[in-house]
Design an enzyme around this catalytic site. Structure first.
Site, PDB file in Angstrom:
ATOM      1  N   LYS A   1       0.357   4.701   6.717  1.00  0.00           N
ATOM      2  CA  LYS A   1      -0.276   5.503   5.669  1.00  0.00           C
ATOM      3  C   LYS A   1       0.284   6.922   5.699  1.00  0.00           C
ATOM      4  CE  LYS A   1      -3.160   2.174   4.686  1.00  0.00           C
ATOM      5  NZ  LYS A   1      -2.689   1.208   3.743  1.00  0.00           N
TER       6      LYS A   1
ATOM      7  N   SER B   1       0.800  -1.231   0.000  1.00  0.00           N
ATOM      8  CA  SER B   1       0.000   0.000   0.000  1.00  0.00           C
ATOM      9  C   SER B   1       0.831   1.278   0.000  1.00  0.00           C
ATOM     10  CB  SER B   1      -0.969   0.014   1.182  1.00  0.00           C
ATOM     11  OG  SER B   1      -0.293   0.255   2.389  1.00  0.00           O
TER      12      SER B   1
END
Length: 177
Positions: A98, A46
């Site tokens: 993230k 990710s």
């Protein structure tokens, strides 16, 4: 006889000193691991290409506040993430990595020209129809929250899917990899 007793006392004192030094070192290490510094191995794509699957990252746990010993939230907060900070937090009992793309008060604009797109300032972030449905009611990031998104938009399960992340749940900032 006295020399033997004195030698035994010195030997015993040295043993106690070493036990104390080793215990103090273990306690210091435990304190650092719980509250100050962490290294983690990344699993997933990710954040690719910045952080690859299997890579080790180093986290400053004191970047935003003092973390609970259980490691699930901040006990005391002294700052908040800024745009482009790479943060860790718990989601679904897993630590995720993230990028903070929007902070409290940032305006969220949507475009439908070529599919669904979210704009935060000049930054364009693609959305699926489901992600748009999750975010469409939000015109700005609420106070006390951030929008956290993986750099690899196509492979990232992030705020676009589950909503904004509370700054009290952010457990640290990536300092190097």
């Amino acid at each position: 006889m006295e020399e033997i007793e004195e030698t035994e006392k010195k030997s015993e004192k040295k043993k106690h000193t070493w036990v104390w030094i080793i215990s103090a070192g273990l306690l210091a290490g435990l304190f650092l691991k719980l509250f100050v510094f962490e290294y983690l191995h990344v699993s997933g794509e990710s954040m690719s290409p910045l952080i690859d699957d299997g890579e080790t990252i180093y986290v400053n746990k004191l970047a935003y506040g003092l973390i609970s010993p259980l490691g699930d939230r901040l006990l005391v907060q002294w700052s908040e993430p800024e745009k482009d900070d790479i943060v860790i937090y718990l989601y679904d009992d897993k630590i995720v990595v993230k990028r903070c793309v929007a902070t409290a008060g940032d305006l969220l604009e949507y475009s439908f020209d070529n599919g669904y797109t979210l704009y935060v300032g000049e930054k364009a972030i693609p959305l699926t129809e489901i992600q748009y449905a999750n975010l469409k009611k939000s015109q700005k990031v609420p106070e006390g929250y951030i929008l956290a998104v993986g750099d690899n938009y196509a492979q990232s399960f992030d705020s676009r899917n589950y909503g904004f992340v509370s700054v009290k749940n952010i457990l640290g900032k990536i300092i190097c990899r």
